[in-house]
Design a protein around this motif. Structure first.
Motif, PDB file in Angstrom:
ATOM      1  N   ALA A 184       0.963  -1.180   0.056  1.00 14.87           N
ATOM      2  CA  ALA A 184      -0.026   0.008   0.078  1.00 14.87           C
ATOM      3  C   ALA A 184       0.836   1.261  -0.122  1.00 14.87           C
ATOM      4  O   ALA A 184       0.540   2.237  -0.758  1.00 14.87           O
ATOM      5  CB  ALA A 184      -0.937   0.005   1.062  1.00 14.87           C
ATOM      6  N   LEU A 185       2.015   1.176   1.018  1.00 11.68           N
ATOM      7  CA  LEU A 185       2.881   2.232   0.823  1.00 11.68           C
ATOM      8  C   LEU A 185       3.515   2.695  -0.523  1.00 11.68           C
ATOM      9  O   LEU A 185       3.593   3.530  -1.132  1.00 11.68           O
ATOM     10  CB  LEU A 185       4.027   2.103   1.772  1.00 11.68           C
ATOM     11  N   LEU A 186       3.943   1.416  -1.237  1.00 12.31           N
ATOM     12  CA  LEU A 186       4.593   1.582  -2.504  1.00 12.31           C
ATOM     13  C   LEU A 186       3.635   2.210  -3.462  1.00 12.31           C
ATOM     14  O   LEU A 186       3.783   2.807  -4.415  1.00 12.31           O
ATOM     15  CB  LEU A 186       5.195   0.086  -2.939  1.00 12.31           C
ATOM     16  N   ASP A 187       2.353   1.574  -3.746  1.00  8.39           N
ATOM     17  CA  ASP A 187       1.168   1.922  -4.516  1.00  8.39           C
ATOM     18  C   ASP A 187       0.988   3.332  -4.326  1.00  8.39           C
ATOM     19  O   ASP A 187       0.376   3.994  -5.485  1.00  8.39           O
ATOM     20  CB  ASP A 187      -0.155   0.947  -4.157  1.00  8.39           C
ATOM     21  N   ASN A 188       1.177   3.983  -3.139  1.00  8.34           N
ATOM     22  CA  ASN A 188       0.750   5.286  -3.008  1.00  8.34           C
ATOM     23  C   ASN A 188       1.913   6.201  -2.707  1.00  8.34           C
ATOM     24  O   ASN A 188       1.939   7.452  -2.566  1.00  8.34           O
ATOM     25  CB  ASN A 188      -0.136   5.422  -1.618  1.00  8.34           C
ATOM     26  N   ASP A 189       2.958   5.672  -3.500  1.00  6.67           N
ATOM     27  CA  ASP A 189       4.247   6.386  -3.365  1.00  6.67           C
ATOM     28  C   ASP A 189       4.692   7.326  -2.373  1.00  6.67           C
ATOM     29  O   ASP A 189       5.132   8.125  -2.021  1.00  6.67           O
ATOM     30  CB  ASP A 189       4.145   7.219  -4.642  1.00  6.67           C
ATOM     31  N   LEU A 190       4.461   6.309  -1.120  1.00  5.12           N
ATOM     32  CA  LEU A 190       4.947   6.865   0.287  1.00  5.12           C
ATOM     33  C   LEU A 190       5.981   5.973   0.764  1.00  5.12           C
ATOM     34  O   LEU A 190       6.096   4.691   0.902  1.00  5.12           O
ATOM     35  CB  LEU A 190       3.867   6.449   1.291  1.00  5.12           C
ATOM     36  N   ILE A 191       7.286   6.837   0.476  1.00  7.44           N
ATOM     37  CA  ILE A 191       8.452   5.914   0.648  1.00  7.44           C
ATOM     38  C   ILE A 191       9.370   6.298   1.954  1.00  7.44           C
ATOM     39  O   ILE A 191       9.677   7.608   2.148  1.00  7.44           O
ATOM     40  CB  ILE A 191       9.582   6.269  -0.294  1.00  7.44           C
ATOM     41  N   PRO A 192       9.594   5.457   2.907  1.00  7.99           N
ATOM     42  CA  PRO A 192      10.321   5.758   4.145  1.00  7.99           C
ATOM     43  C   PRO A 192      11.491   6.524   3.729  1.00  7.99           C
ATOM     44  O   PRO A 192      12.076   6.227   2.956  1.00  7.99           O
ATOM     45  CB  PRO A 192      10.452   4.388   4.608  1.00  7.99           C
ATOM     46  N   LEU A 193      11.861   7.248   4.981  1.00 11.69           N
ATOM     47  CA  LEU A 193      13.283   8.177   4.779  1.00 11.69           C
ATOM     48  C   LEU A 193      14.192   7.125   5.482  1.00 11.69           C
ATOM     49  O   LEU A 193      13.940   6.959   6.685  1.00 11.69           O
ATOM     50  CB  LEU A 193      12.999   9.537   5.505  1.00 11.69           C
ATOM     51  N   VAL A 194      15.251   6.747   4.802  1.00 12.57           N
ATOM     52  CA  VAL A 194      16.178   5.678   5.468  1.00 12.57           C
ATOM     53  C   VAL A 194      17.720   6.399   5.438  1.00 12.57           C
ATOM     54  O   VAL A 194      18.214   6.574   4.234  1.00 12.57           O
ATOM     55  CB  VAL A 194      16.127   4.260   4.587  1.00 12.57           C
ATOM     56  N   PRO A 195      18.287   6.378   6.410  1.00 18.38           N
ATOM     57  CA  PRO A 195      19.651   7.001   6.546  1.00 18.38           C
ATOM     58  C   PRO A 195      20.407   6.032   5.746  1.00 18.38           C
ATOM     59  O   PRO A 195      20.301   4.780   5.338  1.00 18.38           O
ATOM     60  CB  PRO A 195      20.051   6.706   8.056  1.00 18.38           C
ATOM     61  N   LEU A 196      21.484   6.518   5.163  1.00 17.92           N
ATOM     62  CA  LEU A 196      22.454   5.861   4.046  1.00 17.92           C
ATOM     63  C   LEU A 196      23.220   5.119   4.757  1.00 17.92           C
ATOM     64  O   LEU A 196      23.763   4.141   4.174  1.00 17.92           O
ATOM     65  CB  LEU A 196      23.101   7.072   3.313  1.00 17.92           C
ATOM     66  N   ARG A 197      23.935   5.542   5.961  1.00 15.01           N
ATOM     67  CA  ARG A 197      24.806   4.809   6.418  1.00 15.01           C
ATOM     68  C   ARG A 197      24.325   3.954   7.942  1.00 15.01           C
ATOM     69  O   ARG A 197      23.448   4.439   8.345  1.00 15.01           O
ATOM     70  CB  ARG A 197      26.138   5.651   6.954  1.00 15.01           C
ATOM     71  N   GLY A 198      25.033   2.963   7.985  1.00 12.77           N
ATOM     72  CA  GLY A 198      24.618   2.172   9.468  1.00 12.77           C
ATOM     73  C   GLY A 198      24.615   0.669   9.156  1.00 12.77           C
ATOM     74  O   GLY A 198      24.364   0.009  10.032  1.00 12.77           O
ATOM     75  N   SER A 199      24.735   0.268   7.871  1.00 19.99           N
ATOM     76  CA  SER A 199      24.488  -1.113   7.744  1.00 19.99           C
ATOM     77  C   SER A 199      25.295  -1.735   6.522  1.00 19.99           C
ATOM     78  O   SER A 199      25.773  -1.208   5.557  1.00 19.99           O
ATOM     79  CB  SER A 199      23.080  -1.647   7.392  1.00 19.99           C
ATOM     80  N   ILE A 200      26.132  -2.855   6.808  1.00 17.44           N
ATOM     81  CA  ILE A 200      26.958  -3.426   5.790  1.00 17.44           C
ATOM     82  C   ILE A 200      26.508  -4.903   5.426  1.00 17.44           C
ATOM     83  O   ILE A 200      27.516  -5.385   4.871  1.00 17.44           O
ATOM     84  CB  ILE A 200      28.497  -3.265   6.428  1.00 17.44           C
ATOM     85  N   SER A 201      25.256  -5.252   5.709  1.00 20.84           N
ATOM     86  CA  SER A 201      24.770  -6.464   5.321  1.00 20.84           C
ATOM     87  C   SER A 201      25.502  -7.777   5.889  1.00 20.84           C
ATOM     88  O   SER A 201      25.696  -8.411   5.109  1.00 20.84           O
ATOM     89  CB  SER A 201      24.774  -6.625   3.724  1.00 20.84           C
ATOM     90  N   ALA A 202      26.309  -7.793   6.871  1.00 20.30           N
ATOM     91  CA  ALA A 202      26.926  -8.431   7.567  1.00 20.30           C
ATOM     92  C   ALA A 202      26.006  -9.702   7.883  1.00 20.30           C
ATOM     93  O   ALA A 202      26.358 -10.744   7.983  1.00 20.30           O
ATOM     94  CB  ALA A 202      27.631  -7.963   8.892  1.00 20.30           C
ATOM     95  N   SER A 203      24.845  -9.426   8.536  1.00 24.03           N
ATOM     96  CA  SER A 203      23.669 -10.094   8.764  1.00 24.03           C
ATOM     97  C   SER A 203      22.439  -9.683   8.434  1.00 24.03           C
ATOM     98  O   SER A 203      21.483  -9.601   9.256  1.00 24.03           O
ATOM     99  CB  SER A 203      23.719 -10.513  10.267  1.00 24.03           C
ATOM    100  N   GLY A 204      22.233  -9.509   7.078  1.00 22.27           N
ATOM    101  CA  GLY A 204      21.210  -8.652   6.744  1.00 22.27           C
ATOM    102  C   GLY A 204      21.218  -7.006   7.005  1.00 22.27           C
ATOM    103  O   GLY A 204      22.016  -6.539   7.639  1.00 22.27           O
TER     104      GLY A 204
END
Length: 207
Positions: free
Chosen positions: A47-67
Motif C-alpha cells: 500500500a505504501l508503494l502503490d501510493n508512492d509513500l517511501i520511508p526516509l532511510v539513512p544512508l549509513r549504518g549497515s554493511i549487510s553482515a547479517s542482513g
C-alpha cells in the motif's frame, strides 16, 4: 497527526529508488511464507508503494553482515506508525515532502502494525536493500553498455567506417558472449545508414 516539512535528503539518506526496490524485494521474500509474517504486513508495504509513500532511510549504518538490519528497521518503524519515522510523499507540485509515519498511515486510512513474535525479525533480517541496490546498478550498467554500442555505431558513421568491422564471424572467433551481442546490436544500429560503408562494398575491387 500529519506533520509535514520541507527536507532535502542530500547525501545523508538513501535515494527513494533504493528504498522502493528494498520494499519490493522484501515483499517478494515474505510472500514465500518462510518467515511467518502475516499477510497484513505485506499488504501495508504494498500500500505504501502503490501510493508512492517511501520511508526516509539513512544512508549509513549497515554493511549487510547479517542482513540489512538498520535500513530495514526504518521501514519496519513506518509500518508501526512510529511518529519519529518519516515518509516521502508528493507535495502536489511535482516535488517531495516528508510527513511522519503515523501521518502517512492516516493518509492511507490504515492501522499501524503491531508485530507479533518474530515478525519484526522476519521484516528486518534480510538483504533486501543490498539486493535492490545491486539490481538497480546492474540495470544501469546494461543501459550504459547499450549506450556505448550506440555511440560506437555513431562513431563508425562519423568516420565513414565499415559495417563489416562488426561481422558476426569476428565476434564468434573470440568468442565472448558479450562481444557477440554487442556486434549484433551495432550492426543493427547501422542498418540503413547513409554514412557507414556497407559490408559488401569493402569486398569490391577498385579498378
Amino acid at each position: 497527526m500529519r506533520a509535514a516539512f520541507k527536507h532535502s535528503a542530500g547525501a545523508d539518506f538513501m535515494p527513494e529508488a533504493w528504498v522502493r526496490g528494498a520494499m519490493l524485494v522484501r515483499c517478494k521474500s515474505l510472500l514465500a511464507a518462510y518467515s511467518a509474517v502475516r499477510f497484513e504486513v505485506i499488504e501495508l508495504l504494498m500500500a505504501l508503494l502503490d501510493n508512492d509513500l517511501i520511508p526516509l532511510v539513512p544512508l549509513r549504518g549497515s554493511i549487510s553482515a547479517s542482513g540489512d538490519l538498520q535500513p530495514l528497521s526504518y521501514i519496519a518503524g513506518v509500518l508501526e506508525g512510529n511518529p519519529d519515522m518519516y515518509v516521502w510523499t508528493s507535495d502536489g507540485k511535482g516535488g517531495r515532502d516528508l510527513i511522519s509515519a503515523d501521518g502517512a498511515l492516516d493518509m492511507l486510512k490504515r492501522r499501524s502494525i503491531t508485530f507479533g513474535p518474530k515478525e519484526a525479525l522476519g521484516v528486518l533480517n534480510g538483504t533486501a536493500v543490498s539486493t535492490a541496490v545491486a539490481a538497480l546498478a546492474l540495470q544501469e550498467s546494461h543501459h550504459l553498455a547499450v549506450f556505448s554500442q550506440i555511440l560506437t555505431a555513431m562513431g563508425t558513421e562519423a568516420m565513414l567506417g565499415s559495417v563489416g568491422n562488426f561481422n558476426a564471424f569476428f565476434a564468434k572467433v573470440r568468442p565472448h558472449r558479450g562481444q557477440i551481442e554487442a556486434a549484433k546490436n551495432i550492426t543493427l544500429f547501422l542498418a540503413g545508414s547513409q554514412l557507414a560503408r556497407a559490408e559488401d562494398a569493402d569486398n569490391q575491387c577498385v579498378g
